[in-house]
Design a protein around this motif. Structure first.
Motif, short mmCIF file in Angstrom:
data_model
loop_
_atom_site.label_atom_id
_atom_site.label_comp_id
_atom_site.label_asym_id
_atom_site.label_seq_id
_atom_site.Cartn_x
_atom_site.Cartn_y
_atom_site.Cartn_z
N PHE A 74 -0.83 0.59 6.16
CA PHE A 74 -1.06 0.43 5.10
C PHE A 74 -0.49 -0.97 3.87
O PHE A 74 -0.58 -2.03 4.97
CB PHE A 74 0.16 2.00 4.30
CG PHE A 74 1.75 0.97 4.43
CD1 PHE A 74 2.36 -0.04 3.08
CD2 PHE A 74 2.12 1.08 5.78
CE1 PHE A 74 3.52 0.42 3.42
CE2 PHE A 74 3.71 0.84 5.92
CZ PHE A 74 4.40 0.44 4.56
N TRP A 89 -7.93 2.67 -5.02
CA TRP A 89 -7.09 3.17 -3.17
C TRP A 89 -8.11 4.27 -3.13
O TRP A 89 -8.27 5.51 -2.59
CB TRP A 89 -5.35 3.83 -4.33
CG TRP A 89 -5.09 4.66 -3.39
CD1 TRP A 89 -3.71 4.42 -2.53
CD2 TRP A 89 -4.08 6.18 -3.32
NE1 TRP A 89 -3.45 5.00 -1.94
CE2 TRP A 89 -3.73 6.54 -2.42
CE3 TRP A 89 -5.61 7.14 -4.36
CZ2 TRP A 89 -3.48 7.83 -1.67
CZ3 TRP A 89 -4.83 8.17 -3.79
CH2 TRP A 89 -4.09 8.57 -3.02
N HIS A 93 0.02 3.23 11.96
CA HIS A 93 -0.38 3.96 10.46
C HIS A 93 -0.23 2.18 10.45
O HIS A 93 0.50 1.21 9.74
CB HIS A 93 0.27 4.52 10.24
CG HIS A 93 0.16 4.80 8.32
ND1 HIS A 93 -1.21 5.53 8.47
CD2 HIS A 93 0.74 4.38 7.82
CE1 HIS A 93 -0.76 5.46 7.22
NE2 HIS A 93 0.05 5.01 6.78
N CYS A 107 -6.66 4.68 8.33
CA CYS A 107 -6.02 4.22 7.59
C CYS A 107 -6.67 2.25 7.79
O CYS A 107 -5.34 1.68 6.67
CB CYS A 107 -4.62 4.46 8.19
SG CYS A 107 -4.16 4.07 10.47
N ALA A 109 -6.78 0.66 3.67
CA ALA A 109 -5.37 -0.53 3.68
C ALA A 109 -6.44 -1.88 3.96
O ALA A 109 -6.30 -2.89 3.08
CB ALA A 109 -4.82 -0.86 5.33
N ASP A 126 0.09 2.68 1.02
CA ASP A 126 -0.03 3.14 1.31
C ASP A 126 -0.91 4.68 1.30
O ASP A 126 -1.25 5.50 0.58
CB ASP A 126 1.23 4.14 1.58
CG ASP A 126 1.19 4.99 3.36
OD1 ASP A 126 0.00 5.27 3.53
OD2 ASP A 126 2.57 4.76 3.59
N SER A 127 -2.78 5.37 2.20
CA SER A 127 -2.94 6.39 2.03
C SER A 127 -2.11 7.60 2.50
O SER A 127 -3.12 8.44 1.73
CB SER A 127 -4.39 5.52 2.71
OG SER A 127 -3.45 5.69 4.29
N GLN A 144 -5.35 8.71 2.49
CA GLN A 144 -5.79 9.24 4.02
C GLN A 144 -6.84 10.27 4.34
O GLN A 144 -6.79 11.54 3.46
CB GLN A 144 -4.37 9.27 4.43
CG GLN A 144 -4.50 9.63 6.13
CD GLN A 144 -5.02 8.13 6.87
OE1 GLN A 144 -4.14 7.17 5.99
NE2 GLN A 144 -4.88 8.59 8.12
#
Length: 249
Positions: A124, A7, A122, A15, A19, A139-140, A10
């Motif tokens: 994700f 992971w 955005h 993004c 993702a 989600d970052s 952000q």
């Protein structure tokens, strides 16, 4: 299990990179890599437009508009994500499309392995680890990956579509990851222990489901009445994101 999930937090507006790497479970792409893909797409689009003549108003307007596949902030288009995933023999289709996989996902979201979503530039990822494993929100903008129970996944996707997210299903065999391997070794007892309390409490799950349904009905009613949406200022978008993360994880 979260400790073995790949992971990225952000960074700027990268993004799309985050993702993609979350879906693939590795640092496969960097911003320059995606920039190269975007420029190749721009060149192909420019060549196609030029076939109609470089002295046309349409071509001049196309040149003035600049790239539709990336911008200076680090945002990349869905076409860039498509090309990046093709390298791994993966493809993405809109959840709203008539593609058989999308239709199957609408009926049973658990039938898929990965979703990539977008709202207001955005991107994700929601990903399942191992074919019979758990779903995680990667989600970052989160502080860490968040568990998403089977109970909530369908409601989450439904709510996001009501809120005008673009939702895509990732199709094909995802690269095998450490987290996939670890999940395969988990016993039923280990899985139960890893569940958050709300998933183990049916009454609480029912209450949350009712709350989500009320929110969806209210949003649908506003759309039907063609009421204007509240102005999306940076401040209230941050508040919406905070509430969404608190609710869905």
């Amino acid at each position: 299990m979260a400790s073995t999930i790949f992971w990225e937090q952000q960074e700027g507006s990268l993004c799309a990179q985050h993702a993609l790497n979350a879906a693939l479970q590795g640092a496969y792409y960097t911003a320059p890599d995606l920039g190269t893909i975007a420029m190749a797409l721009d060149d192909a689009e420019s060549a196609a437009m030029a076939e109609q003549g470089r002295d046309t108003r349409e071509f001049a307007a196309f040149v003035r508009e600049g790239s539709s596949n990336m911008d200076d902030s680090g945002f990349f288009s869905v076409q860039v994500l498509e090309k990046a995933l093709e390298v791994f023999r993966l493809r993405i289709v809109s959840l709203r499309s008539s593609d058989p996989a999308a239709v199957a996902a609408q009926k049973n979201p658990l039938s898929q392995r990965c979703y990539i979503l977008n709202l207001r530039e955005h991107w994700f990822t929601l990903r399942r680890f191992h074919e019979s494993g758990e779903w995680w929100n990667l989600d970052s903008t989160l502080k860490a990956p968040k568990f998403v129970s089977d109970t909530y996944l369908g409601m989450l996707l439904q709510q996001m579509q009501v809120e005008k997210y673009s939702c895509f299903v990732v199709l094909g065999d995802l690269p095998r990851s450490v987290a996939d391997e670890q999940r395969q070794l988990w016993s039923p007892a280990a899985r139960q222990a890893a569940m958050p309390v709300d998933e183990q409490d049916p009454e609480l799950a029912t209450a949350i489901a009712a709350s989500l349904e009320d929110a969806a009905v209210g949003a649908a009613a506003r759309v039907q009445q063609q009421e204007p949406a509240p102005e999306a200022t940076e401040a209230n978008m941050d508040e919406v994101r905070r509430k969404r993360l608190a609710r869905f994880g």
